[in-house]
Design a protein around this motif. Structure first.
Motif, PDB file in Angstrom:
ATOM      1  N   LEU A  49       0.860  -1.182   0.000  1.00 43.22           N
ATOM      2  CA  LEU A  49       0.000   0.000   0.000  1.00 43.22           C
ATOM      3  C   LEU A  49       0.894   1.229   0.000  1.00 43.22           C
ATOM      4  CD1 LEU A  49      -3.241   0.663   1.917  1.00 43.22           C
ATOM      5  CD2 LEU A  49      -1.390   2.320   2.135  1.00 43.22           C
ATOM      6  N   LEU A  50       0.680   2.123  -0.966  1.00 44.47           N
ATOM      7  CA  LEU A  50       1.490   3.337  -1.106  1.00 44.47           C
ATOM      8  C   LEU A  50       0.584   4.549  -0.932  1.00 44.47           C
ATOM      9  CD1 LEU A  50       2.469   1.039  -3.378  1.00 44.47           C
ATOM     10  CD2 LEU A  50       4.249   2.728  -3.718  1.00 44.47           C
ATOM     11  N   PRO A  51       0.465   5.076   0.304  1.00 44.53           N
ATOM     12  CA  PRO A  51      -0.410   6.235   0.534  1.00 44.53           C
ATOM     13  C   PRO A  51       0.168   7.506  -0.066  1.00 44.53           C
ATOM     14  CG  PRO A  51       0.788   5.682   2.530  1.00 44.53           C
ATOM     15  CD  PRO A  51       1.142   4.635   1.514  1.00 44.53           C
ATOM     16  N   ASP A  52      -0.693   8.365  -0.565  1.00 43.93           N
ATOM     17  CA  ASP A  52      -0.238   9.649  -1.099  1.00 43.93           C
ATOM     18  C   ASP A  52       0.479  10.424   0.004  1.00 43.93           C
ATOM     19  OD1 ASP A  52      -1.533   8.850  -3.364  1.00 43.93           O
ATOM     20  OD2 ASP A  52      -3.179  10.292  -3.225  1.00 43.93           O
ATOM     21  N   GLY A  53       1.734  10.765  -0.248  1.00 42.98           N
ATOM     22  CA  GLY A  53       2.500  11.540   0.717  1.00 42.98           C
ATOM     23  C   GLY A  53       3.022  10.742   1.899  1.00 42.98           C
ATOM     24  N   GLY A  54       2.902   9.405   1.860  1.00 45.89           N
ATOM     25  CA  GLY A  54       3.351   8.599   2.979  1.00 45.89           C
ATOM     26  C   GLY A  54       4.307   7.503   2.553  1.00 45.89           C
ATOM     27  N   GLU A  55       4.735   6.711   3.525  1.00 49.90           N
ATOM     28  CA  GLU A  55       5.682   5.639   3.276  1.00 49.90           C
ATOM     29  C   GLU A  55       4.961   4.367   2.866  1.00 49.90           C
ATOM     30  OE1 GLU A  55       9.053   5.880   3.342  1.00 49.90           O
ATOM     31  OE2 GLU A  55       8.656   8.025   3.589  1.00 49.90           O
ATOM     32  N   PRO A  56       5.578   3.547   1.994  1.00 46.30           N
ATOM     33  CA  PRO A  56       4.948   2.285   1.590  1.00 46.30           C
ATOM     34  C   PRO A  56       4.740   1.355   2.781  1.00 46.30           C
ATOM     35  CG  PRO A  56       6.804   2.839   0.154  1.00 46.30           C
ATOM     36  CD  PRO A  56       6.860   3.786   1.314  1.00 46.30           C
ATOM     37  N   VAL A  57       3.676   0.567   2.726  1.00 47.15           N
ATOM     38  CA  VAL A  57       3.346  -0.371   3.790  1.00 47.15           C
ATOM     39  C   VAL A  57       3.190  -1.757   3.167  1.00 47.15           C
ATOM     40  CG1 VAL A  57       1.686  -0.989   5.589  1.00 47.15           C
ATOM     41  CG2 VAL A  57       2.152   1.424   5.099  1.00 47.15           C
ATOM     42  N   ASP A  63      -3.636  -9.445   7.057  1.00 47.59           N
ATOM     43  CA  ASP A  63      -3.490  -8.053   7.497  1.00 47.59           C
ATOM     44  C   ASP A  63      -4.764  -7.265   7.200  1.00 47.59           C
ATOM     45  OD1 ASP A  63      -0.925  -8.779   8.082  1.00 47.59           O
ATOM     46  OD2 ASP A  63       0.031  -7.147   6.979  1.00 47.59           O
ATOM     47  N   ALA A  64      -5.038  -6.302   8.056  1.00 42.49           N
ATOM     48  CA  ALA A  64      -6.111  -5.336   7.828  1.00 42.49           C
ATOM     49  C   ALA A  64      -5.503  -3.940   7.884  1.00 42.49           C
ATOM     50  CB  ALA A  64      -7.210  -5.477   8.872  1.00 42.49           C
ATOM     51  N   VAL A  65      -6.027  -3.041   7.081  1.00 37.90           N
ATOM     52  CA  VAL A  65      -5.535  -1.666   7.085  1.00 37.90           C
ATOM     53  C   VAL A  65      -6.727  -0.730   6.948  1.00 37.90           C
ATOM     54  CG1 VAL A  65      -5.095  -1.653   4.583  1.00 37.90           C
ATOM     55  CG2 VAL A  65      -3.882  -0.043   6.069  1.00 37.90           C
ATOM     56  N   LEU A  66      -6.728   0.309   7.770  1.00 34.67           N
ATOM     57  CA  LEU A  66      -7.792   1.314   7.773  1.00 34.67           C
ATOM     58  C   LEU A  66      -7.203   2.649   7.360  1.00 34.67           C
ATOM     59  CD1 LEU A  66     -10.753   2.144   8.608  1.00 34.67           C
ATOM     60  CD2 LEU A  66      -9.808   2.644  10.880  1.00 34.67           C
ATOM     61  N   MET A 162     -11.683  10.210  16.417  1.00 33.95           N
ATOM     62  CA  MET A 162     -11.506   9.850  15.012  1.00 33.95           C
ATOM     63  C   MET A 162     -10.480  10.751  14.340  1.00 33.95           C
ATOM     64  SD  MET A 162     -13.700   7.330  14.676  1.00 33.95           S
ATOM     65  CE  MET A 162     -14.186   7.103  12.969  1.00 33.95           C
ATOM     66  N   LEU A 163     -10.441  12.011  14.742  1.00 28.58           N
ATOM     67  CA  LEU A 163      -9.495  12.953  14.146  1.00 28.58           C
ATOM     68  C   LEU A 163      -8.051  12.612  14.503  1.00 28.58           C
ATOM     69  CD1 LEU A 163     -11.432  16.276  14.830  1.00 28.58           C
ATOM     70  CD2 LEU A 163     -11.139  15.175  12.615  1.00 28.58           C
ATOM     71  N   GLU A 164      -7.846  11.970  15.654  1.00 24.70           N
ATOM     72  CA  GLU A 164      -6.493  11.626  16.077  1.00 24.70           C
ATOM     73  C   GLU A 164      -5.909  10.429  15.327  1.00 24.70           C
ATOM     74  OE1 GLU A 164      -6.028  13.141  20.681  1.00 24.70           O
ATOM     75  OE2 GLU A 164      -6.204  11.009  20.258  1.00 24.70           O
ATOM     76  N   LEU A 165      -6.745   9.672  14.652  1.00 20.27           N
ATOM     77  CA  LEU A 165      -6.240   8.497  13.956  1.00 20.27           C
ATOM     78  C   LEU A 165      -5.246   8.899  12.878  1.00 20.27           C
ATOM     79  CD1 LEU A 165      -9.619   6.618  13.515  1.00 20.27           C
ATOM     80  CD2 LEU A 165      -7.671   5.780  14.844  1.00 20.27           C
ATOM     81  N   PRO A 166      -4.167   8.148  12.701  1.00 20.06           N
ATOM     82  CA  PRO A 166      -3.229   8.448  11.611  1.00 20.06           C
ATOM     83  C   PRO A 166      -3.861   8.171  10.254  1.00 20.06           C
ATOM     84  CG  PRO A 166      -2.664   6.378  12.667  1.00 20.06           C
ATOM     85  CD  PRO A 166      -3.769   6.982  13.488  1.00 20.06           C
ATOM     86  N   ASP A 167      -3.220   8.628   9.202  1.00 19.99           N
ATOM     87  CA  ASP A 167      -3.763   8.428   7.856  1.00 19.99           C
ATOM     88  C   ASP A 167      -3.868   6.959   7.497  1.00 19.99           C
ATOM     89  OD1 ASP A 167      -2.233  11.371   6.357  1.00 19.99           O
ATOM     90  OD2 ASP A 167      -4.198  11.101   7.273  1.00 19.99           O
ATOM     91  N   VAL A 168      -2.950   6.150   8.013  1.00 24.95           N
ATOM     92  CA  VAL A 168      -2.953   4.717   7.739  1.00 24.95           C
ATOM     93  C   VAL A 168      -2.823   3.967   9.064  1.00 24.95           C
ATOM     94  CG1 VAL A 168      -1.784   2.792   6.580  1.00 24.95           C
ATOM     95  CG2 VAL A 168      -1.896   5.042   5.464  1.00 24.95           C
ATOM     96  N   VAL A 169      -3.794   3.112   9.365  1.00 22.95           N
ATOM     97  CA  VAL A 169      -3.747   2.255  10.546  1.00 22.95           C
ATOM     98  C   VAL A 169      -3.541   0.832  10.043  1.00 22.95           C
ATOM     99  CG1 VAL A 169      -4.975   1.412  12.580  1.00 22.95           C
ATOM    100  CG2 VAL A 169      -5.297   3.780  11.825  1.00 22.95           C
ATOM    101  N   HIS A 170      -2.301   0.345  10.167  1.00 18.90           N
ATOM    102  CA  HIS A 170      -1.955  -0.993   9.683  1.00 18.90           C
ATOM    103  C   HIS A 170      -1.988  -1.962  10.853  1.00 18.90           C
ATOM    104  CE1 HIS A 170       1.333  -3.928   8.116  1.00 18.90           C
ATOM    105  NE2 HIS A 170       0.132  -4.377   7.854  1.00 18.90           N
ATOM    106  N   LEU A 171      -2.781  -3.016  10.722  1.00 12.03           N
ATOM    107  CA  LEU A 171      -2.931  -4.002  11.775  1.00 12.03           C
ATOM    108  C   LEU A 171      -2.476  -5.358  11.227  1.00 12.03           C
ATOM    109  CD1 LEU A 171      -6.398  -2.674  12.845  1.00 12.03           C
ATOM    110  CD2 LEU A 171      -4.277  -2.417  14.144  1.00 12.03           C
ATOM    111  N   PRO A 172      -1.184  -5.672  11.381  1.00 15.85           N
ATOM    112  CA  PRO A 172      -0.650  -6.903  10.794  1.00 15.85           C
ATOM    113  C   PRO A 172      -1.164  -8.154  11.496  1.00 15.85           C
ATOM    114  CG  PRO A 172       1.036  -5.782  12.078  1.00 15.85           C
ATOM    115  CD  PRO A 172      -0.154  -4.873  12.049  1.00 15.85           C
ATOM    116  N   ASN A 173      -1.155  -9.237  10.763  1.00 13.82           N
ATOM    117  CA  ASN A 173      -1.601 -10.532  11.278  1.00 13.82           C
ATOM    118  C   ASN A 173      -0.458 -11.176  12.050  1.00 13.82           C
ATOM    119  OD1 ASN A 173      -2.844 -12.956  11.768  1.00 13.82           O
ATOM    120  ND2 ASN A 173      -2.652 -13.717   9.678  1.00 13.82           N
ATOM    121  N   ARG A 174      -0.462 -10.998  13.368  1.00 14.30           N
ATOM    122  CA  ARG A 174       0.588 -11.549  14.223  1.00 14.30           C
ATOM    123  C   ARG A 174      -0.027 -12.474  15.247  1.00 14.30           C
ATOM    124  NH1 ARG A 174       3.546  -5.735  15.085  1.00 14.30           N
ATOM    125  NH2 ARG A 174       4.683  -5.671  13.105  1.00 14.30           N
TER     126      ARG A 174
END
Length: 388
Positions: A49-57, A63-66, A162-174
């Motif tokens: 996942l390559l978010p605009d203006g962010g680092e690749p994930v 995995d789930a990502v919000l 909700m406003l405090e959430l980062p642009d990408v919330v990555h929740l890896p399958n661990r």
């Protein structure tokens, strides 16, 4: 309701939409920014996942990502530079390629309907529905199956949580991490693969549940807990918190958020995990959310939390960013706005539900917060979301 449930309910509009994709080989797809929150669940394989203006994930199976603020992004089989990402295929084109087609003519060497090697062979439903899917791209290589979707939100009513959430919330399958979220992902994957009776009802319900569990997982994550500890250590801070885009931008970029001229930012995780983890503040918030129409005073609220008025005011303001009565006034207006958009209740009924004696008193307070009258707000929301 509790704070997290209310935070979601205040901004949700309609039901989530979703699509499934199976892709193979080298591929990339662009999802533009949008009004709402996006999510992806990797059901099989992996991708980036390559978010605009962010680092690749890097996303792996399970995995789930919000993307809570609707950030535009690219999904791809491998990391891409900016030039390659700009050439990514619009996601709508991939979805159109995978839609079922009418039955073709009998196969033959000259039949124009006969699929070529590596071509998409539509054979099942989309829109998040259960059933088999075609593979887009090269079916002979590694296959990735994704559930991609959106929650439609009205951001003008966003809760500070909700406003405090980062642009990408990555929740890896661990192993051992976020068992409720993992169970929901597993159930969702099973429903999508099984095509069982009632699946059309089960899948959207599980997608609704997914949002709750993703938020819970973020609140409980070590990164968030570290931010909560930082916020708790600054409990003498006072001053109003901004609930506008400035606060969201700072939080989503991973920076500390300033909640007052003398304040220390809440750390990487934000201020609200600390508020919800504090017994006194969480108790006061729960009371306000369970009965916002009650004629609360600071003394009553402090008594319900088992502390003095001064202690409640100091701790509540430090962790929430607003004094208790200021937060209650804001929440009443936010709740009124949601009721105007989500119900057909007349203004006097809504006024009583949020603690105002008359429609005039509600209208006056509502106009101060939203810059328009309740009637005009309701009309604008009806026109804006008439298709949803």
């Amino acid at each position: 309701m509790d704070v997290v449930s209310d935070a979601i309910a205040a901004v949700r509009i309609g039901r989530p939409s979703s699509n499934r994709l199976r892709v193979g080989g080298a591929w990339s797809a662009r999802i533009p920014d949008y009004e709402g929150a996006g999510f992806h669940v990797v059901l099989e394989g992996g991708c980036w996942l390559l978010p605009d203006g962010g680092e690749p994930v890097r996303l792996g199976a399970g995995d789930a990502v919000l993307l809570p603020h609707g950030t535009g992004h690219v999904l791809a089989s491998a990391p891409l530079d900016h030039g390659a990402a700009a050439l990514a295929v619009p996601i709508e084109r991939l979805l159109a390629a995978a839609r079922p087609t009418p039955p073709s003519a009998p196969e033959g060497p000259e039949s124009p309907e006969s699929p070529r090697d590596g071509a998409a062979v539509p054979e099942g439903p989309l829109d998040g529905a259960p059933g088999p899917l075609p593979v887009l791209g090269t079916a002979s290589g590694p296959i990735t199956e994704l559930l991609c979707g959106k929650y439609r939100l009205e951001h003008s009513r966003s809760h500070p949580l909700m406003l405090e959430l980062p642009d990408v919330v990555h929740l890896p399958n661990r192993v051992g991490a976020h068992p409720q979220l993992r169970a929901a992902v597993d159930l969702l994957g099973g429903e999508l693969a099984a095509d069982g009776a009632g699946g059309a009802l089960a899948v959207p319900s599980l997608i609704d549940l997914l949002l709750v569990y993703m938020l819970r997982a973020w609140l409980a994550s070590p990164r968030t807990a570290a931010g909560a500890d930082a916020a708790s250590s600054g409990s003498g801070v006072s001053g109003p918190a901004s609930s506008g885009s400035g606060a969201r931008s700072a939080a989503s970029s991973g920076s500390a958020v300033e909640f007052g001229a003398a304040g220390v930012g809440p750390g990487a995780g934000g201020r609200w995990p600390a508020a919800l983890g504090d017994r006194v503040v969480a108790g006061a918030l729960r009371a306000l959310h369970e009965d916002p129409a009650r004629g609360w005073s600071v003394e009553e609220l402090a008594a319900s939390a088992g502390v003095s008025r001064a202690t409640l005011t100091r701790r509540f303001t430090a962790l929430v960013g607003r004094a208790p009565m200021a937060y209650l006034a804001w929440w009443r207006m936010t709740r009124a706005a949601a009721l105007l958009q989500q119900t057909a209740d007349p203004l006097d009924v809504i006024a009583r539900r949020v603690g105002y004696a008359t429609p005039y008193a509600l209208s006056h307070a509502f106009s101060r917060q939203f810059g328009t009258t309740p009637g005009r707000y309701r009309d604008r929301m009806a026109a804006h979301f008439s298709d949803g």
